[in-house]
Scaffold this active site. Structure first.
Site, mmCIF file in Angstrom:
data_model
loop_
_atom_site.group_PDB
_atom_site.id
_atom_site.type_symbol
_atom_site.label_atom_id
_atom_site.label_comp_id
_atom_site.label_asym_id
_atom_site.label_seq_id
_atom_site.Cartn_x
_atom_site.Cartn_y
_atom_site.Cartn_z
ATOM 1 N N ARG A 5 0.823 -1.219 0.000
ATOM 2 C CA ARG A 5 0.000 0.000 0.000
ATOM 3 C C ARG A 5 0.849 1.257 0.000
ATOM 4 O O ARG A 5 0.370 2.336 -0.342
ATOM 5 C CB ARG A 5 -0.992 -0.030 1.162
ATOM 6 C CG ARG A 5 -2.002 -1.170 0.962
ATOM 7 C CD ARG A 5 -3.128 -1.185 1.935
ATOM 8 N NE ARG A 5 -2.689 -1.308 3.308
ATOM 9 C CZ ARG A 5 -3.479 -1.114 4.360
ATOM 10 N NH1 ARG A 5 -4.737 -0.792 4.183
ATOM 11 N NH2 ARG A 5 -3.010 -1.249 5.571
ATOM 12 N N GLU A 20 4.443 -7.356 12.557
ATOM 13 C CA GLU A 20 3.518 -7.471 13.681
ATOM 14 C C GLU A 20 3.007 -8.905 13.796
ATOM 15 O O GLU A 20 2.756 -9.410 14.878
ATOM 16 C CB GLU A 20 2.356 -6.497 13.458
ATOM 17 C CG GLU A 20 1.287 -6.533 14.523
ATOM 18 C CD GLU A 20 0.118 -5.617 14.200
ATOM 19 O OE1 GLU A 20 -0.803 -5.600 15.021
ATOM 20 O OE2 GLU A 20 0.120 -4.949 13.160
#
Length: 172
Positions: free
Chosen positions: A60, A97
């Protein structure tokens, strides 16, 4: 921001809250305003451009970084996941993450001495930014600043940014 960035629970894995920026991209006024704020990190106080390239991190970061580069009048460089670039690359692995990843950059994407602005959608653990900074250094360039749409405040993303200037549109 809530109408422009939608929370999607358990994507791409259970326990992850994905921030979908598609509504913001579909709103011309909002998208334009976001790009201008992100691009401001590549200018000095007088408005002069102080970077030579904009780097967008997969994936993105491409959507945001390319128009930021156009706004600044500089080139755009994609940093991709391993195996996606067709020529000689530098590679750096890092923790996400929710897993691990390797990023790559073409060896000639940033010339020695060039200053770059890093652009991404979300700053979470800081691993993507730290890995990309390392890739820029391997090319001989320097990272001037980092611009992101969102920062997840509960995570240690700023550690990956280090002492670089950081532009964040929203903390979530």
């Amino acid at each position: 921001m809530e109408r422009l960035v939608v929370d999607v629970p358990d994507f791409p894995e259970p326990g992850v809250l994905f921030k979908d920026m598609s509504p913001m991209l579909a709103d011309h006024g909002a998208f334009t305003a976001v790009i201008e704020v992100l691009a401001s990190a590549g200018r000095d106080e007088s408005g002069a451009v102080v970077v030579d390239k904009v780097i967008g991190m997969e994936s993105r970061g491409f959507i945001l970084g390319a128009p930021v580069a156009l706004s600044l009048g500089v080139g755009f460089v994609p940093v991709r996941k391993a195996g996606k670039l067709p020529r000689a690359t530098y590679a750096v692995s890092y923790a996400l993450e929710y897993g691990e990843a390797t990023l790559e950059i073409h060896r000639d994407a940033v010339a020695p001495g060039e200053r770059v602005l890093l652009v991404d959608d979300v700053l979470a653990t800081g691993g993507t930014v730290a890995a990309t900074r390392e890739l820029v250094a391997l090319c001989g360039g320097s990272t001037h600043a980092v611009s992101v749409l969102m920062e997840i405040g509960a995570l240690p993303g700023r550690e990956g940014v280090g002492g670089l200037p950081l532009t964040v549109l929203a903390s979530v």
